[in-house]
Design a protein around this motif. Structure first.
Motif, PDB file in Angstrom:
ATOM      1  N   UNK A  29     -62.397 -29.046 -81.479  1.00 35.30           N
ATOM      2  CA  UNK A  29     -62.147 -30.358 -82.105  1.00 35.30           C
ATOM      3  C   UNK A  29     -61.422 -30.206 -83.435  1.00 35.30           C
ATOM      4  N   UNK A  30     -61.860 -29.223 -84.228  1.00 36.61           N
ATOM      5  CA  UNK A  30     -61.250 -29.053 -85.540  1.00 36.61           C
ATOM      6  C   UNK A  30     -59.830 -28.506 -85.450  1.00 36.61           C
ATOM      7  N   UNK A  31     -59.510 -27.801 -84.363  1.00 37.46           N
ATOM      8  CA  UNK A  31     -58.132 -27.316 -84.182  1.00 37.46           C
ATOM      9  C   UNK A  31     -57.178 -28.503 -84.070  1.00 37.46           C
ATOM     10  N   UNK A  32     -57.588 -29.522 -83.304  1.00 39.34           N
ATOM     11  CA  UNK A  32     -56.761 -30.740 -83.186  1.00 39.34           C
ATOM     12  C   UNK A  32     -56.747 -31.503 -84.518  1.00 39.34           C
ATOM     13  N   UNK A  33     -57.869 -31.477 -85.187  1.00 41.70           N
ATOM     14  CA  UNK A  33     -57.962 -32.180 -86.472  1.00 41.70           C
ATOM     15  C   UNK A  33     -57.034 -31.552 -87.510  1.00 41.70           C
ATOM     16  N   UNK A  34     -56.925 -30.236 -87.492  1.00 43.85           N
ATOM     17  CA  UNK A  34     -56.028 -29.551 -88.438  1.00 43.85           C
ATOM     18  C   UNK A  34     -54.591 -30.001 -88.242  1.00 43.85           C
ATOM     19  N   UNK A  35     -54.201 -30.179 -86.976  1.00 48.62           N
ATOM     20  CA  UNK A  35     -52.849 -30.646 -86.690  1.00 48.62           C
ATOM     21  C   UNK A  35     -52.644 -32.051 -87.251  1.00 48.62           C
ATOM     22  N   UNK A  36     -53.630 -32.910 -87.076  1.00 49.60           N
ATOM     23  CA  UNK A  36     -53.551 -34.270 -87.609  1.00 49.60           C
ATOM     24  C   UNK A  36     -53.413 -34.243 -89.133  1.00 49.60           C
ATOM     25  N   UNK A  37     -54.234 -33.426 -89.775  1.00 52.30           N
ATOM     26  CA  UNK A  37     -54.201 -33.348 -91.239  1.00 52.30           C
ATOM     27  C   UNK A  37     -52.868 -32.794 -91.712  1.00 52.30           C
ATOM     28  N   UNK A  38     -52.375 -31.752 -91.035  1.00 52.06           N
ATOM     29  CA  UNK A  38     -51.134 -31.105 -91.431  1.00 52.06           C
ATOM     30  C   UNK A  38     -49.936 -32.026 -91.254  1.00 52.06           C
ATOM     31  N   UNK A  39     -49.983 -32.876 -90.234  1.00 48.79           N
ATOM     32  CA  UNK A  39     -48.838 -33.754 -89.954  1.00 48.79           C
ATOM     33  C   UNK A  39     -48.892 -35.087 -90.686  1.00 48.79           C
ATOM     34  N   UNK A  40     -49.895 -35.262 -91.541  1.00 48.99           N
ATOM     35  CA  UNK A  40     -49.946 -36.459 -92.382  1.00 48.99           C
ATOM     36  C   UNK A  40     -50.518 -37.694 -91.722  1.00 48.99           C
ATOM     37  N   UNK A  41     -51.350 -37.523 -90.710  1.00 49.47           N
ATOM     38  CA  UNK A  41     -51.930 -38.688 -90.031  1.00 49.47           C
ATOM     39  C   UNK A  41     -53.011 -39.382 -90.837  1.00 49.47           C
ATOM     40  N   UNK A  42     -53.569 -38.693 -91.841  1.00 50.63           N
ATOM     41  CA  UNK A  42     -54.556 -39.338 -92.722  1.00 50.63           C
ATOM     42  C   UNK A  42     -53.775 -40.159 -93.746  1.00 50.63           C
ATOM     43  N   UNK A  43     -53.849 -41.456 -93.612  1.00 47.01           N
ATOM     44  CA  UNK A  43     -53.023 -42.345 -94.439  1.00 47.01           C
ATOM     45  C   UNK A  43     -53.585 -42.515 -95.844  1.00 47.01           C
ATOM     46  N   UNK A  44     -54.890 -42.545 -95.968  1.00 52.54           N
ATOM     47  CA  UNK A  44     -55.486 -42.670 -97.297  1.00 52.54           C
ATOM     48  C   UNK A  44     -56.962 -42.268 -97.252  1.00 52.54           C
ATOM     49  N   UNK A  45     -57.443 -41.818 -98.401  1.00 46.86           N
ATOM     50  CA  UNK A  45     -58.857 -41.488 -98.592  1.00 46.86           C
ATOM     51  C   UNK A  45     -59.316 -42.171 -99.864  1.00 46.86           C
ATOM     52  N   UNK A  46     -60.329 -43.003 -99.765  1.00 43.10           N
ATOM     53  CA  UNK A  46     -60.859 -43.721-100.924  1.00 43.10           C
ATOM     54  C   UNK A  46     -62.356 -43.448-101.062  1.00 43.10           C
ATOM     55  N   UNK A  47     -62.818 -43.493-102.298  1.00 40.29           N
ATOM     56  CA  UNK A  47     -64.237 -43.295-102.566  1.00 40.29           C
ATOM     57  C   UNK A  47     -64.887 -44.611-102.951  1.00 40.29           C
ATOM     58  N   UNK A  48     -66.003 -44.879-102.322  1.00 37.24           N
ATOM     59  CA  UNK A  48     -66.826 -46.030-102.668  1.00 37.24           C
ATOM     60  C   UNK A  48     -68.182 -45.486-103.072  1.00 37.24           C
ATOM     61  N   UNK A  49     -68.293 -45.177-104.366  1.00 36.62           N
ATOM     62  CA  UNK A  49     -69.483 -44.478-104.830  1.00 36.62           C
ATOM     63  C   UNK A  49     -69.467 -43.065-104.294  1.00 36.62           C
ATOM     64  N   UNK A  50     -70.521 -42.665-103.595  1.00 35.28           N
ATOM     65  CA  UNK A  50     -70.595 -41.317-103.031  1.00 35.28           C
ATOM     66  C   UNK A  50     -70.097 -41.275-101.586  1.00 35.28           C
ATOM     67  N   UNK A  51     -69.593 -42.386-101.083  1.00 41.10           N
ATOM     68  CA  UNK A  51     -69.132 -42.446 -99.695  1.00 41.10           C
ATOM     69  C   UNK A  51     -67.606 -42.427 -99.625  1.00 41.10           C
TER      70      UNK A  51
END
Length: 288
Positions: A29-51
């Motif tokens: 699962x993480x092998x596919x996830x690495x490809x997603x992360x490397x290719x910029x599929x994560x559009x944004x990461x925001x913090x709401x307190x500790x979440x």
């Protein structure tokens, strides 16, 4: 194309986060996830307190929504941890400089806690995609991107456990300040992080080892305790390589080798001073 998540020069705390996640057995699962992360599929990461809240572009037109959190420590637990940090000046100096001390995990384990996830059940995550597996590749991509955030700011890892950078620094300063007032001294450790190269001592000045430490009063023998330091790190480790001034008009310019030679020489002086202090303490103990 090189994999940014397999680089040996990643900060140790960011790499530790990745190593911990991969140790849970999610290899495929993480092998596919690495490809997603490397290719910029994560559009944004925001913090709401500790979440953490993120949007990840998958095969569907609309991005999937991902949420992730760790179990935060309560007020008492954080109080114990921060007090432990404050007891070791090297920790305060490095954290104020935006760096994670190498053995910071010891502070948490000494208080019965784990800074990094101890098991896969310590991570709470959810994704709006139809994949029933957890972590899916969208959640896994967020895991990897969080490692990048940790590289940029190690305090993000603390935030997942319930304390922001501002809260930790303020608590450290209050404890150190209170301790300085009790001892009648001035807290100078915080200034290590912001010391400019202009304030560096002249390296050509003589090193007066015999006057490195001088005290004219008789020591109370019952207070002499011989014990190893809590950390092998010194101020030299905090400041890093010494930036020797280079004069373009000089016949011979300083090199990185010269800087390392000076650092090694100063480390030798630290060792000599430490040995002399132990011998003085032993002699004081024998005299009683």
């Amino acid at each position: 194309m090189s994999d940014p998540y397999s680089q040996p020069n990643r900060e140790w705390w960011a790499q530790r986060w990745i190593d911990v996640l991969e140790s849970f057995g999610w290899v495929r699962r993480l092998a596919r996830a690495r490809t997603y992360a490397r290719e910029g599929n994560v559009l944004n990461i925001d913090f709401k307190g500790s979440k953490v809240a993120a949007r990840v572009q998958g095969t569907a037109p609309e991005p999937y929504k991902v949420s992730l959190s760790l179990d935060p420590f309560d007020d008492d637990q954080w109080s114990y941890v921060i007090e432990s940090m404050a007891e070791r000046a090297i920790f305060s100096a490095k954290l104020l400089a935006g760096e994670m001390p190498q053995n910071i995990e010891e502070v948490f384990t000494a208080n019965g806690l784990s800074l990094f996830p101890f098991t896969k059940f310590d991570i709470h995550s959810k994704c709006s995609c139809p994949d029933p597996a957890n972590p899916c590749k969208h959640i896994g991509a967020v895991y990897y991107l969080l490692g990048d955030r940790f590289s940029e700011d190690p305090f993000v890892l603390f935030q997942l456990r319930g304390r922001t950078k501002e809260q930790i620094i303020e608590a450290l300063r209050q404890i150190r300040s209170a301790g300085s007032e009790v001892n009648g001294t001035t807290a100078q450790d915080d200034s290590l992080a912001s010391q400019s190269t202009a304030d560096q001592p002249n390296v050509s000045a003589p090193l007066a080892v015999d006057r490195f430490w001088h005290y004219t009063e008789q020591l109370e023998s019952s207070l002499v305790v011989i014990a190893p330091p809590p950390s092998s790190e010194t101020v030299l480790d905090v400041l890093g390589s010494i930036p020797l001034k280079v004069d373009s008009n000089a016949e011979a310019a300083f090199t990185q080798t010269d800087s390392q030679a000076l650092t090694d020489h100063l480390k030798t002086i630290y060792q000599i001073v430490s040995q002399q202090a132990i011998l003085a303490a032993m002699k004081a103990g024998d005299a009683t």
